[in-house]
Design an enzyme around this catalytic site. Structure first.
Site, short mmCIF file in Angstrom:
data_model
loop_
_atom_site.label_atom_id
_atom_site.label_comp_id
_atom_site.label_asym_id
_atom_site.label_seq_id
_atom_site.Cartn_x
_atom_site.Cartn_y
_atom_site.Cartn_z
N HIS A 86 0.88 5.21 1.24
CA HIS A 86 0.26 6.25 2.06
C HIS A 86 0.36 7.58 1.30
O HIS A 86 1.44 7.94 0.83
CB HIS A 86 1.02 6.45 3.37
CG HIS A 86 1.03 5.26 4.27
ND1 HIS A 86 0.22 5.16 5.38
CD2 HIS A 86 1.78 4.12 4.25
CE1 HIS A 86 0.48 4.02 6.01
NE2 HIS A 86 1.42 3.37 5.35
N HIS B 10 0.85 -1.20 0.00
CA HIS B 10 0.00 0.00 0.00
C HIS B 10 0.87 1.24 0.00
O HIS B 10 2.01 1.22 0.48
CB HIS B 10 -0.96 0.01 1.19
CG HIS B 10 -0.31 -0.18 2.51
ND1 HIS B 10 0.07 -1.42 2.98
CD2 HIS B 10 0.09 0.70 3.45
CE1 HIS B 10 0.63 -1.30 4.16
NE2 HIS B 10 0.68 -0.02 4.47
P1 5GP Z 1 1.83 0.34 7.36
O1 5GP Z 1 2.27 0.59 8.79
O2 5GP Z 1 1.72 -1.16 7.09
O3 5GP Z 1 2.63 1.07 6.34
O4 5GP Z 1 0.39 0.97 7.26
C1 5GP Z 1 -0.78 0.33 7.63
C2 5GP Z 1 -1.84 1.41 7.74
O5 5GP Z 1 -3.11 0.81 7.64
C3 5GP Z 1 -1.82 2.17 9.07
O6 5GP Z 1 -1.69 3.57 8.80
C4 5GP Z 1 -3.16 1.83 9.71
O7 5GP Z 1 -3.73 2.92 10.38
C5 5GP Z 1 -4.01 1.43 8.52
N1 5GP Z 1 -5.01 0.41 8.77
C6 5GP Z 1 -4.84 -0.78 9.42
N2 5GP Z 1 -5.98 -1.50 9.41
C7 5GP Z 1 -6.89 -0.74 8.72
C8 5GP Z 1 -8.26 -0.97 8.36
O8 5GP Z 1 -8.88 -1.98 8.67
N3 5GP Z 1 -8.88 0.02 7.64
C9 5GP Z 1 -8.22 1.17 7.28
N4 5GP Z 1 -8.92 2.07 6.57
N5 5GP Z 1 -6.93 1.42 7.60
C10 5GP Z 1 -6.28 0.46 8.32
#
Ligand code: 5GP
Ligand code: ZN
Length: 139
Positions: free
Chosen positions: A103, A101
């Site tokens: 951001h 993903h």
């Molecule tokens: P990472 O830390 O893997 O780069 O980012 C994961 C992101 O996903 C985090 O910013 C977290 O807030 C978001 N996130 C985790 N679970 C969910 C979810 O079920 N729905 C949404 N909309 N965001 C999520």
């Protein structure tokens, strides 16, 4: 391919509802549930890729192009002064959900501080050694 145990596969394909800001055949962009700032958006491919190292070239291009479009919309509609595009790979890099993903984080004048790295130091010999290793791996 989708992964039955992956929450982002379910969200990207609409099996779990989300606040969707964009959708096409390959991607869904949703609002992050724990936003770093108002409008923090995640771009999710509808197929499962663990991280950037698995993402095919054409998907990479589309994801980054979409990030730019979403950033422009944030500036136009949310009053953002700028935006960060962040993409974490691996636990040590802050990845918590192992479905690729991107951001897109809007930044506002006087908005929340969002962590950035402190500039470090290096020496020319070290830079030359590192550059050589990476050059060899990439050639
Ligand atoms: P990472 O830390 O893997 O780069 O980012 C994961 C992101 O996903 C985090 O910013 C977290 O807030 C978001 N996130 C985790 N679970 C969910 C979810 O079920 N729905 C949404 N909309 N965001 C999520
Ligand atoms: Zn997935």
């Amino acid at each position: 391919m989708r992964d039955e145990n992956c929450i982002f596969c379910k969200i990207a394909n609409g099996e779990i509802p989300s606040s969707t800001v964009y959708e096409d055949e390959e991607f869904r962009a949703i609002l992050d549930l724990g936003p770093a700032s108002k409008g923090h958006t995640l771009i999710l491919p509808k197929e499962h890729f663990r991280d950037l190292t698995e993402l095919p070239e054409d998907w990479c291009g589309k994801a980054l192009f979409l990030a730019g479009r979403i950033g422009s919309a944030m500036k136009k509609e949310l009053g953002a002064a700028g935006f960060n595009v962040v993409q974490n790979n691996g636990t040590e890099a802050g990845q918590t959900v192992f479905h690729f993903h991107v951001h897109v984080i809007p930044r506002y004048e006087n908005g929340p501080k969002i962590a950035a790295w402190e500039p470090g130091t290096t020496v020319p010999e070290e830079q030359a050694e590192i550059a050589e290793k990476l050059k060899n791996a990439l050639s």
